[in-house]
Motif scaffolding. Structure first.
Motif, PDB file in Angstrom:
ATOM      1  N   LEU A   1       8.783   7.008  -2.571  1.00 28.31           N
ATOM      2  CA  LEU A   1       9.415   5.782  -3.072  1.00 28.31           C
ATOM      3  C   LEU A   1       9.303   4.644  -2.061  1.00 28.31           C
ATOM      4  O   LEU A   1       9.095   3.488  -2.431  1.00 28.31           O
ATOM      5  CB  LEU A   1      10.880   6.039  -3.428  1.00 28.31           C
ATOM      6  CG  LEU A   1      11.129   7.038  -4.561  1.00 28.31           C
ATOM      7  CD1 LEU A   1      12.624   7.261  -4.754  1.00 28.31           C
ATOM      8  CD2 LEU A   1      10.487   6.584  -5.852  1.00 28.31           C
ATOM      9  N   LEU A   2       9.404   4.975  -0.780  1.00 32.45           N
ATOM     10  CA  LEU A   2       9.223   3.982   0.273  1.00 32.45           C
ATOM     11  C   LEU A   2       7.769   3.514   0.299  1.00 32.45           C
ATOM     12  O   LEU A   2       7.494   2.323   0.402  1.00 32.45           O
ATOM     13  CB  LEU A   2       9.637   4.543   1.636  1.00 32.45           C
ATOM     14  CG  LEU A   2       9.416   3.629   2.843  1.00 32.45           C
ATOM     15  CD1 LEU A   2      10.192   2.324   2.691  1.00 32.45           C
ATOM     16  CD2 LEU A   2       9.808   4.350   4.121  1.00 32.45           C
ATOM     17  N   GLN A   3       6.837   4.452   0.188  1.00 37.77           N
ATOM     18  CA  GLN A   3       5.414   4.098   0.172  1.00 37.77           C
ATOM     19  C   GLN A   3       5.088   3.157  -0.995  1.00 37.77           C
ATOM     20  O   GLN A   3       4.304   2.227  -0.841  1.00 37.77           O
ATOM     21  CB  GLN A   3       4.546   5.346   0.092  1.00 37.77           C
ATOM     22  CG  GLN A   3       4.583   6.194   1.350  1.00 37.77           C
ATOM     23  CD  GLN A   3       3.852   7.513   1.173  1.00 37.77           C
ATOM     24  OE1 GLN A   3       3.154   7.741   0.188  1.00 37.77           O
ATOM     25  NE2 GLN A   3       4.024   8.394   2.146  1.00 37.77           N
ATOM     26  N   GLU A   4       5.718   3.385  -2.150  1.00 35.35           N
ATOM     27  CA  GLU A   4       5.503   2.506  -3.312  1.00 35.35           C
ATOM     28  C   GLU A   4       6.018   1.096  -3.034  1.00 35.35           C
ATOM     29  O   GLU A   4       5.380   0.108  -3.390  1.00 35.35           O
ATOM     30  CB  GLU A   4       6.181   3.091  -4.549  1.00 35.35           C
ATOM     31  CG  GLU A   4       5.523   4.340  -5.081  1.00 35.35           C
ATOM     32  CD  GLU A   4       6.309   4.997  -6.201  1.00 35.35           C
ATOM     33  OE1 GLU A   4       7.448   4.550  -6.509  1.00 35.35           O
ATOM     34  OE2 GLU A   4       5.798   5.974  -6.768  1.00 35.35           O
ATOM     35  N   ALA A   5       7.176   0.995  -2.388  1.00 31.37           N
ATOM     36  CA  ALA A   5       7.740  -0.319  -2.054  1.00 31.37           C
ATOM     37  C   ALA A   5       6.854  -1.042  -1.053  1.00 31.37           C
ATOM     38  O   ALA A   5       6.581  -2.243  -1.199  1.00 31.37           O
ATOM     39  CB  ALA A   5       9.162  -0.156  -1.494  1.00 31.37           C
ATOM     40  N   VAL A   6       6.377  -0.333  -0.044  1.00 30.40           N
ATOM     41  CA  VAL A   6       5.488  -0.925   0.955  1.00 30.40           C
ATOM     42  C   VAL A   6       4.199  -1.384   0.296  1.00 30.40           C
ATOM     43  O   VAL A   6       3.702  -2.489   0.560  1.00 30.40           O
ATOM     44  CB  VAL A   6       5.216   0.065   2.113  1.00 30.40           C
ATOM     45  CG1 VAL A   6       4.101  -0.440   3.022  1.00 30.40           C
ATOM     46  CG2 VAL A   6       6.490   0.313   2.911  1.00 30.40           C
ATOM     47  N   ALA A   7       3.638  -0.556  -0.594  1.00 26.92           N
ATOM     48  CA  ALA A   7       2.397  -0.920  -1.294  1.00 26.92           C
ATOM     49  C   ALA A   7       2.603  -2.162  -2.152  1.00 26.92           C
ATOM     50  O   ALA A   7       1.734  -3.045  -2.198  1.00 26.92           O
ATOM     51  CB  ALA A   7       1.913   0.251  -2.151  1.00 26.92           C
ATOM     52  N   TYR A   8       3.760  -2.257  -2.818  1.00 26.05           N
ATOM     53  CA  TYR A   8       4.073  -3.441  -3.625  1.00 26.05           C
ATOM     54  C   TYR A   8       4.063  -4.691  -2.741  1.00 26.05           C
ATOM     55  O   TYR A   8       3.490  -5.714  -3.099  1.00 26.05           O
ATOM     56  CB  TYR A   8       5.440  -3.276  -4.300  1.00 26.05           C
ATOM     57  CG  TYR A   8       5.924  -4.516  -4.992  1.00 26.05           C
ATOM     58  CD1 TYR A   8       5.578  -4.760  -6.318  1.00 26.05           C
ATOM     59  CD2 TYR A   8       6.707  -5.463  -4.330  1.00 26.05           C
ATOM     60  CE1 TYR A   8       6.009  -5.912  -6.958  1.00 26.05           C
ATOM     61  CE2 TYR A   8       7.129  -6.611  -4.954  1.00 26.05           C
ATOM     62  CZ  TYR A   8       6.777  -6.831  -6.279  1.00 26.05           C
ATOM     63  OH  TYR A   8       7.193  -7.986  -6.901  1.00 26.05           O
ATOM     64  N   CYS A   9       4.700  -4.595  -1.601  1.00 26.58           N
ATOM     65  CA  CYS A   9       4.774  -5.749  -0.697  1.00 26.58           C
ATOM     66  C   CYS A   9       3.401  -6.093  -0.126  1.00 26.58           C
ATOM     67  O   CYS A   9       3.026  -7.272  -0.077  1.00 26.58           O
ATOM     68  CB  CYS A   9       5.781  -5.481   0.415  1.00 26.58           C
ATOM     69  SG  CYS A   9       7.486  -5.403  -0.189  1.00 26.58           S
TER      70      CYS A   9
END
Length: 150
Positions: free
Chosen positions: A51-59
């Motif tokens: 979930l953190l990786q998804e947020a980082v990828a979004y940013c």
């Protein structure tokens, strides 16, 4: 300045564990703070693992690159210890009073004002025609119908 930024409810609307819709101007302001103003951004969120990786990828897809995520520097080993971030400023929707508009956040950081209340008071005195919070304007309009004026 080191700025810790929450993700859910701050950069995007709450939809956890999914990624919500973008909050207007969040990406633009963060990009400007990082690229033009040269502030160091830390992603400070409950998200971990995938979930953190998804947020980082979004940013990253939106050209926002964090110095670190949920830690003070990239090499820090936090293990299972509580995360205490050493930041000069925290931007989070759970602040007292909620999340100000991103334009207000940018102007506060740019001007060096660290209190929303002080910023609002100063803005009302120095720039009386500034676009004020719609709830304040609504309250003033209602007061005028009752014969009360601010």
């Amino acid at each position: 300045m080191t700025i810790a930024v929450d993700f859910d409810g701050t950069i995007v609307e709450h939809a956890y564990p999914k990624i919500g819709k973008p909050i207007p101007f969040a990406v633009e302001v963060l990009r400007k703070l990082q690229q033009e103003e040269k502030h160091k951004l830390i992603l400070w969120t409950m998200r971990e693992g995938l979930l953190l990786q998804e947020a980082v990828a979004y940013c990253e897809k939106n050209d926002i690159f964090f110095f670190a995520c949920n830690k003070n520097y990239p090499e820090e080993d936090i293990g299972h210890s509580p995360r205490k971030i050493a930041a000069d400023l925290f931007i989070d929707d759970r602040n007292i009073g909620g999340l100000p508009d991103w334009g207000v956040i940018y102007n506060m950081i740019k001007s060096g004002v660290n209190s929303f209340q002080v910023y609002n008071r100063r803005a009302m005195i120095e720039q009386p025609r500034i676009k004020r919070n719609w709830m304040i304007r609504l309250g003033e309009a209602w007061a005028k119908t009752k014969g009360n004026h601010y």
